[in-house]
Scaffold this motif. Structure first.
Motif, mmCIF file in Angstrom:
data_model
loop_
_atom_site.group_PDB
_atom_site.id
_atom_site.type_symbol
_atom_site.label_atom_id
_atom_site.label_comp_id
_atom_site.label_asym_id
_atom_site.label_seq_id
_atom_site.Cartn_x
_atom_site.Cartn_y
_atom_site.Cartn_z
ATOM 1 N N TYR A 7 -91.886 -90.666 -11.271
ATOM 2 C CA TYR A 7 -91.709 -89.223 -11.305
ATOM 3 C C TYR A 7 -92.608 -88.553 -10.279
ATOM 4 C CZ TYR A 7 -91.852 -84.378 -12.777
ATOM 5 O OH TYR A 7 -91.805 -83.014 -12.787
ATOM 6 N N THR A 23 -94.068 -92.311 -20.877
ATOM 7 C CA THR A 23 -95.274 -91.491 -20.920
ATOM 8 C C THR A 23 -96.512 -92.322 -21.175
ATOM 9 O OG1 THR A 23 -95.133 -91.103 -23.286
ATOM 10 C CG2 THR A 23 -93.997 -89.518 -21.851
ATOM 11 N N THR A 39 -92.224 -73.327 -13.581
ATOM 12 C CA THR A 39 -92.869 -74.626 -13.800
ATOM 13 C C THR A 39 -91.859 -75.627 -14.352
ATOM 14 O OG1 THR A 39 -94.965 -73.532 -14.265
ATOM 15 C CG2 THR A 39 -94.745 -75.799 -15.039
ATOM 16 N N LEU A 41 -90.683 -78.621 -16.601
ATOM 17 C CA LEU A 41 -91.087 -79.147 -17.899
ATOM 18 C C LEU A 41 -90.123 -80.236 -18.342
ATOM 19 C CD1 LEU A 41 -91.530 -75.770 -19.809
ATOM 20 C CD2 LEU A 41 -93.345 -77.152 -18.822
ATOM 21 N N TRP A 42 -90.680 -81.339 -18.836
ATOM 22 C CA TRP A 42 -89.857 -82.346 -19.485
ATOM 23 C C TRP A 42 -89.758 -81.946 -20.945
ATOM 24 C CZ3 TRP A 42 -86.964 -85.976 -17.346
ATOM 25 C CH2 TRP A 42 -87.281 -86.441 -16.053
ATOM 26 N N GLU A 49 -89.067 -80.239 -27.651
ATOM 27 C CA GLU A 49 -90.515 -80.077 -27.495
ATOM 28 C C GLU A 49 -90.923 -80.597 -26.126
ATOM 29 O OE1 GLU A 49 -92.765 -81.840 -30.651
ATOM 30 O OE2 GLU A 49 -91.521 -80.902 -32.183
ATOM 31 N N MET A 50 -91.951 -79.973 -25.553
ATOM 32 C CA MET A 50 -92.431 -80.381 -24.247
ATOM 33 C C MET A 50 -93.058 -81.772 -24.320
ATOM 34 S SD MET A 50 -94.911 -78.360 -21.631
ATOM 35 C CE MET A 50 -96.462 -78.991 -22.208
ATOM 36 N N ILE A 51 -92.821 -82.574 -23.283
ATOM 37 C CA ILE A 51 -93.395 -83.911 -23.163
ATOM 38 C C ILE A 51 -94.310 -83.899 -21.952
ATOM 39 C CG2 ILE A 51 -92.920 -86.338 -22.743
ATOM 40 C CD1 ILE A 51 -90.184 -85.901 -23.988
ATOM 41 N N SER A 52 -95.537 -84.334 -22.130
ATOM 42 C CA SER A 52 -96.462 -84.395 -21.000
ATOM 43 C C SER A 52 -96.727 -85.843 -20.618
ATOM 44 C CB SER A 52 -97.771 -83.689 -21.338
ATOM 45 O OG SER A 52 -98.383 -84.300 -22.431
ATOM 46 N N GLY A 53 -97.192 -86.021 -19.407
ATOM 47 C CA GLY A 53 -97.592 -87.345 -18.943
ATOM 48 C C GLY A 53 -96.465 -88.258 -18.524
ATOM 49 N N THR A 55 -94.481 -90.530 -16.367
ATOM 50 C CA THR A 55 -94.803 -91.268 -15.145
ATOM 51 C C THR A 55 -93.565 -91.806 -14.439
ATOM 52 O OG1 THR A 55 -95.058 -93.344 -16.359
ATOM 53 C CG2 THR A 55 -97.046 -91.989 -16.045
#
Length: 68
Positions: A7, A23, A39, A41-42, A49-53, A55
């Protein structure tokens, strides 16, 4: 075989296309969207719901669907 793509926010995948994302915890289905500030956002495909991290991602191609 799953073709994982690293990503890169500077070269993101198409918006609102369901992908399998990594992630570091476990793979989940998600899609990329843009918030009101622009911005990226995944968002989790099941709960939005937002997913962070994230890769890596892989676009999901269901049998019988057209490939991009």
């Amino acid at each position: 075989m799953i073709e994982w793509i690293k990503y890169d926010p500077e070269n993101p995948p198409e918006l609102n296309v369901t992908c399998l994302v990594l992630t570091g915890i476990r793979p989940v289905t998600a899609f990329l969207d843009v918030d009101e500030t622009g911005t990226l956002l995944w968002l989790n495909s099941d709960s939005a719901e937002m997913i962070s991290g994230v890769t890596h991602y892989a676009v999901i191609h269901l049998p019988g669907s057209a490939r991009p």
